[in-house]
Design an enzyme around this catalytic site. Structure first.
Site, PDB file in Angstrom:
ATOM      1  N   GLU A 164       0.841  -1.207   0.000  1.00 30.25           N
ATOM      2  CA  GLU A 164       0.000   0.000   0.000  1.00 30.25           C
ATOM      3  C   GLU A 164       0.871   1.249   0.000  1.00 30.25           C
ATOM      4  O   GLU A 164       0.571   2.227  -0.681  1.00 30.25           O
ATOM      5  CB  GLU A 164      -0.921   0.004   1.237  1.00 30.25           C
ATOM      6  CG  GLU A 164      -1.928  -1.131   1.286  1.00 30.25           C
ATOM      7  CD  GLU A 164      -1.335  -2.455   1.734  1.00 30.25           C
ATOM      8  OE1 GLU A 164      -0.125  -2.515   2.058  1.00 30.25           O
ATOM      9  OE2 GLU A 164      -2.075  -3.459   1.748  1.00 30.25           O
ATOM     10  N   ARG A 196       9.463 -25.063  -6.887  1.00 32.33           N
ATOM     11  CA  ARG A 196      10.327 -25.067  -5.700  1.00 32.33           C
ATOM     12  C   ARG A 196      10.505 -23.643  -5.187  1.00 32.33           C
ATOM     13  O   ARG A 196      10.483 -23.396  -3.987  1.00 32.33           O
ATOM     14  CB  ARG A 196      11.701 -25.657  -6.046  1.00 32.33           C
ATOM     15  CG  ARG A 196      11.652 -27.142  -6.283  1.00 32.33           C
ATOM     16  CD  ARG A 196      13.037 -27.681  -6.644  1.00 32.33           C
ATOM     17  NE  ARG A 196      12.991 -29.097  -7.007  1.00 32.33           N
ATOM     18  CZ  ARG A 196      13.993 -29.746  -7.579  1.00 32.33           C
ATOM     19  NH1 ARG A 196      15.125 -29.119  -7.866  1.00 32.33           N
ATOM     20  NH2 ARG A 196      13.874 -31.024  -7.864  1.00 32.33           N
ATOM     21  N   ASP A 255      18.614 -41.133  -6.167  1.00 33.60           N
ATOM     22  CA  ASP A 255      18.804 -40.052  -7.153  1.00 33.60           C
ATOM     23  C   ASP A 255      19.904 -39.066  -6.802  1.00 33.60           C
ATOM     24  O   ASP A 255      20.275 -38.263  -7.653  1.00 33.60           O
ATOM     25  CB  ASP A 255      17.505 -39.213  -7.288  1.00 33.60           C
ATOM     26  CG  ASP A 255      16.316 -40.031  -7.734  1.00 33.60           C
ATOM     27  OD1 ASP A 255      16.519 -41.200  -8.073  1.00 33.60           O
ATOM     28  OD2 ASP A 255      15.203 -39.485  -7.732  1.00 33.60           O
ATOM     29  N   GLU A 292       8.494 -33.958  -3.179  1.00 36.40           N
ATOM     30  CA  GLU A 292       9.045 -34.539  -4.409  1.00 36.40           C
ATOM     31  C   GLU A 292       9.536 -35.949  -4.114  1.00 36.40           C
ATOM     32  O   GLU A 292      10.578 -36.375  -4.612  1.00 36.40           O
ATOM     33  CB  GLU A 292      10.190 -33.661  -4.926  1.00 36.40           C
ATOM     34  CG  GLU A 292       9.719 -32.363  -5.523  1.00 36.40           C
ATOM     35  CD  GLU A 292      10.726 -31.800  -6.516  1.00 36.40           C
ATOM     36  OE1 GLU A 292      11.062 -32.485  -7.510  1.00 36.40           O
ATOM     37  OE2 GLU A 292      11.185 -30.678  -6.286  1.00 36.40           O
ATOM     38  N   GLY A 320       6.946 -43.084  -4.134  1.00 43.77           N
ATOM     39  CA  GLY A 320       5.590 -43.558  -3.905  1.00 43.77           C
ATOM     40  C   GLY A 320       5.251 -43.901  -2.464  1.00 43.77           C
ATOM     41  O   GLY A 320       4.130 -43.669  -2.018  1.00 43.77           O
ATOM     42  N   LEU A 341       6.464 -42.693   0.488  1.00 41.06           N
ATOM     43  CA  LEU A 341       6.224 -41.503   1.315  1.00 41.06           C
ATOM     44  C   LEU A 341       5.009 -40.725   0.800  1.00 41.06           C
ATOM     45  O   LEU A 341       4.225 -40.191   1.590  1.00 41.06           O
ATOM     46  CB  LEU A 341       7.496 -40.621   1.333  1.00 41.06           C
ATOM     47  CG  LEU A 341       7.467 -39.405   2.247  1.00 41.06           C
ATOM     48  CD1 LEU A 341       7.068 -39.763   3.673  1.00 41.06           C
ATOM     49  CD2 LEU A 341       8.836 -38.702   2.261  1.00 41.06           C
ATOM     50  N   ALA A 342       4.838 -40.702  -0.539  1.00 38.44           N
ATOM     51  CA  ALA A 342       3.678 -39.991  -1.102  1.00 38.44           C
ATOM     52  C   ALA A 342       2.380 -40.620  -0.593  1.00 38.44           C
ATOM     53  O   ALA A 342       1.437 -39.911  -0.220  1.00 38.44           O
ATOM     54  CB  ALA A 342       3.719 -40.029  -2.620  1.00 38.44           C
ATOM     55  N   ALA A 343       2.355 -41.960  -0.536  1.00 34.50           N
ATOM     56  CA  ALA A 343       1.133 -42.639  -0.063  1.00 34.50           C
ATOM     57  C   ALA A 343       0.883 -42.311   1.400  1.00 34.50           C
ATOM     58  O   ALA A 343      -0.249 -42.040   1.813  1.00 34.50           O
ATOM     59  CB  ALA A 343       1.271 -44.150  -0.246  1.00 34.50           C
TER      60      ALA A 343
HETATM   61  N1  LIG Z   1      13.030 -37.732 -12.617  1.00 32.99           N
HETATM   62  C1  LIG Z   1      12.329 -36.578 -12.598  1.00 32.99           C
HETATM   63  C2  LIG Z   1      12.112 -35.874 -11.383  1.00 32.99           C
HETATM   64  N2  LIG Z   1      12.585 -36.371 -10.214  1.00 32.99           N
HETATM   65  C3  LIG Z   1      12.640 -35.578  -8.952  1.00 32.99           C
HETATM   66  O1  LIG Z   1      13.613 -34.557  -9.032  1.00 32.99           O
HETATM   67  C4  LIG Z   1      14.671 -34.827  -8.125  1.00 32.99           C
HETATM   68  C5  LIG Z   1      15.973 -34.390  -8.710  1.00 32.99           C
HETATM   69  O2  LIG Z   1      16.068 -33.003  -8.520  1.00 32.99           O
HETATM   70  P1  LIG Z   1      17.422 -32.216  -8.882  1.00 32.99           P
HETATM   71  O3  LIG Z   1      18.569 -33.030  -8.374  1.00 32.99           O
HETATM   72  O4  LIG Z   1      17.314 -30.913  -8.164  1.00 32.99           O
HETATM   73  O5  LIG Z   1      17.447 -32.029 -10.368  1.00 32.99           O
HETATM   74  C6  LIG Z   1      14.570 -36.296  -7.904  1.00 32.99           C
HETATM   75  O6  LIG Z   1      15.160 -36.730  -6.721  1.00 32.99           O
HETATM   76  C7  LIG Z   1      13.081 -36.499  -7.852  1.00 32.99           C
HETATM   77  O7  LIG Z   1      12.533 -36.073  -6.625  1.00 32.99           O
HETATM   78  N3  LIG Z   1      11.387 -34.732 -11.425  1.00 32.99           N
HETATM   79  C8  LIG Z   1      10.913 -34.214 -12.608  1.00 32.99           C
HETATM   80  O8  LIG Z   1      10.256 -33.172 -12.618  1.00 32.99           O
HETATM   81  N4  LIG Z   1      11.130 -34.877 -13.741  1.00 32.99           N
HETATM   82  C9  LIG Z   1      11.803 -36.032 -13.807  1.00 32.99           C
HETATM   83  O9  LIG Z   1      11.981 -36.583 -14.897  1.00 32.99           O
END
Ligand SMILES: Nc1c(N[C@@H]2O[C@H](COP(=O)(O)O)[C@@H](O)[C@H]2O)[nH]c(=O)[nH]c1=O
Length: 610
Positions: free
Chosen positions: A93, A234, A250, A338, A341, A343-345
């Protein structure tokens, strides 16, 4: 510097012009359709401005402000705009007033949300009042109880005209603008209503529903464009959560790499702490990482993580709900899940996920053991599936992004019931901190408070014999017909007692009450709240977990969010009397008193034996 945008910059399409309005009060009774369309468009613009700083303002709301006035030739022009950049920076404002300067006199200010107005911060209201703004249009009232209505009241007492979308202004375009206002502060609205941060579950899967090949390899499923959208997601969040499995598989970074923007904290949920020593997430030079684990897990690894600067938080029992409650208490507004499966469940079944973003890539990977985005939910029939609402489909590069909500964005506009009224029932409710906890369906986060929850309890039947009643609903419905000397009433009592479900008990009881009101005990209206209270008392004291769940809500207003039942529920717009919520708050006070008393006795005994 003043910004003078003509209406054209807002792209007000002809469809935005309202054809009808059903104003209820205040200045809006004189509001023409065209000016309603302007109001809607400028408030929507304020919401768009507010959205620019998504992620930066937590735990503050996203505020935007547009000041518009009528030019000499009668055209509406924007003379100032502003939005809150980040927590603690110049209010929206104030920025808009500075930009508009003298042109604020007699102008209208459009705000996506009612500003905070309290003893220590009156800057937004005084900026607009002192600048000579004549009218304020507000998208939504402040969602926090102690702030709700305060700025509106202050503006009005200074003689400004205030119109709130959906309260004073009504039409289809106003509704659309209102929706934008809800969406831009959805995290705050969910947080205020549910006492957990707004949680979005995001995943990328192939067309055949896999989030990795059978080997676990997953880079990449979705396209570069989709992954950039994930960086934006994010950037709008305060935290990104994954499970230990994702770290092992990953080695993710979980950073927002779309250029600038907010960097969310990274959180790993791991019970075992069976995690690699070398991982991208242990590098906290740019962004902090927190590990949520279970008490006592791998102490040596905890020390190792601490040496790397990773925060470790132990929970008595690790689950998505407790982690979310903890993050809520730390001021977190929104979380992006992110995870894999399993943990998502678990997050989905604990009811803490509010929105889903699913990227579907036009690829097929196959594989019987290839993982899918959501693990076991225990559902056996398609009718049990969780259905998204307000679903959007968007093509992102070659992929399709399907997003939608699992629960509607809470509309906290109705004050149900007033805090003053509630603190009279329950002294734990503070007029300064109270939030509302809604409960309704048994699968809701506080669904166990519903009378339909199956928590069998021992209470007398008509003959005084102790009977195991399957739910409070069974007991309550049957007691409508207790003590009536009539065979139909007696068999109805028995039928309700033996009903296969609380729904059936409710159906039988309501139907008989409608068809044969003469069979309902004559003192029912005066007795029904005591019958209900006795049943609730028995239910909550039978189950210690229910007692602690109820005690954990101390300080919050409990509202049964039934849109239909205006006696036991809060109603659709807060018009209901909410007697079920009130009785639960009364019971909570009683239990709190008991637990305080027994603590004092224990303390005395301890002192005596010391
Ligand atoms: N494979 C996959 C995803 N995977 C998610 O992204 C994480 C990797 O993130 P970063 O290391 O920051 O690039 C991975 O651990 C998982 O949670 N995400 C997506 O949008 N598309 C994809 O094809």
């Amino acid at each position: 510097m003043a910004m003078a945008f003509s209406l054209g910059t807002l792209n007000l399409p002809s469809s935005l012009i309202c054809r009808s309005s059903s104003p209820t009060s205040s200045s809006s009774s004189k509001t023409s359709s065209l000016s309603l369309a302007f109001d809607a468009a400028y408030t929507k613009r304020a919401a768009e401005l507010a959205d620019k700083s998504a992620g930066f303002t937590a735990p503050h709301p996203n505020f935007g402000c547009v000041i518009a006035t009528e030019s000499a030739d009668g055209e509406k022009v924007v003379v100032g705009e502003g939005y809150l950049y980040a927590q603690g920076t110049t209010p929206a404002e104030l920025q808009a007033v500075e930009a508009a300067g003298e042109r604020c006199r007699g102008a209208t200010a459009y705000l996506n949300m009612e500003p905070s107005h309290c003893l220590v911060d009156q800057s937004a209201v005084s900026a607009l009042v002192q600048a000579g703004v004549a009218r304020v249009v507000i998208g939504i009232r402040h969602p926090l109880h102690h702030l709700r209505g305060k700025a509106i009241g202050a503006f009005r007492s200074e003689g400004l005209v205030v119109d709130v979308l959906g309260e004073d202004l009504h039409c289809k375009t106003v509704e659309e603008a209102l929706k934008s206002c809800h969406l831009v502060n959805a995290p705050l609205l969910y947080r205020a209503a549910c006492r957990v941060p707004f949680s979005v579950l995001k995943y990328a899967m192939t067309l055949d529903g896999k989030i990795a090949a059978s080997s676990g390899h997953a880079s990449w499923i979705s396209s570069k464009m989709s992954r950039s959208r994930v960086f934006e997601l994010r950037g709008r969040s305060d935290a990104v959560i994954v499970g230990g499995n994702t770290v092992r598989q990953d080695n993710p970074r979980l950073t927002a790499r779309h250029g600038g923007g907010h960097l969310p904290q990274r959180i790993v949920m791991s019970k075992s702490l069976d995690l690699p020593e070398v991982a991208n997430l242990w590098d906290v030079t740019e962004v902090p990482t927190m590990i949520a684990t279970q008490r006592g897990a791998k102490r040596s690894f905890q020390k190792f993580l601490a040496s790397k600067g990773v925060e470790v938080v132990e929970f008595e029992i690790l689950n998505p709900k407790v982690v979310m409650e903890y993050l809520h208490d730390r001021g977190c507004l929104s979380v992006l899940w992110e995870c894999g499966g399993t943990l998502a469940a678990s997050a989905l079944s604990s009811g803490i996920i509010h929105k889903v973003h699913a990227f579907v890539a036009p690829k097929i990977i196959g594989g019987k053991n290839a993982p899918s985005p959501v693990g076991e939910l225990g559902m056996v029939e398609m009718t049990q599936a969780l259905e998204l609402i307000d679903v959007h489909y968007e093509q992102v590069g070659p992929d399709m992004l399907v997003s939608g909500f699992l629960q509607p964005v809470p509309d906290l506009t109705p004050v149900i019931p007033s805090v003053d009224e509630t603190s009279a029932i329950d002294p734990t409710v503070s007029p300064y901190e109270a939030s509302i906890i809604f409960f309704y369906k048994t699968w809701d986060p506080y669904g166990a408070f519903s009378n339909f929850s199956l928590h069998p309890m021992k209470m007398p039947d008509e003959n005084g014999d102790i009977y195991m009643w399957p739910s409070v609903e069974h007991y309550y419905q049957a007691y409508k017909f207790a003590g009536i000397d009539d065979p139909t009433a007696k068999s109805c009592f028995e039928d309700i007692k033996n009903a296969k479900s609380p729904e059936e008990a409710a159906r039988l009881g309501r139907r008989m009450q409608r068809q044969r009101p003469d069979l309902v005990r004559s003192d029912w209206e005066s007795m029904k709240t005591s019958v209900m209270y006795e049943a609730l008392k028995c239910k909550f004291s039978t189950y210690p977990n229910l007692t602690s769940m109820l005690l954990s809500t101390a300080g919050s207003v409990l509202v049964e969010a039934s849109p239909h039942d205006l006696f036991w529920g809060g109603g659709r717009d807060g018009e209901g009397l909410n007697y079920l919520g009130r009785l639960l708050m009364q019971l909570r006070s009683e239990l709190l008193r008991d637990s305080n008393a027994s603590n004092t006795t224990l303390q005395k005994m301890e002192n005596e034996v010391r």
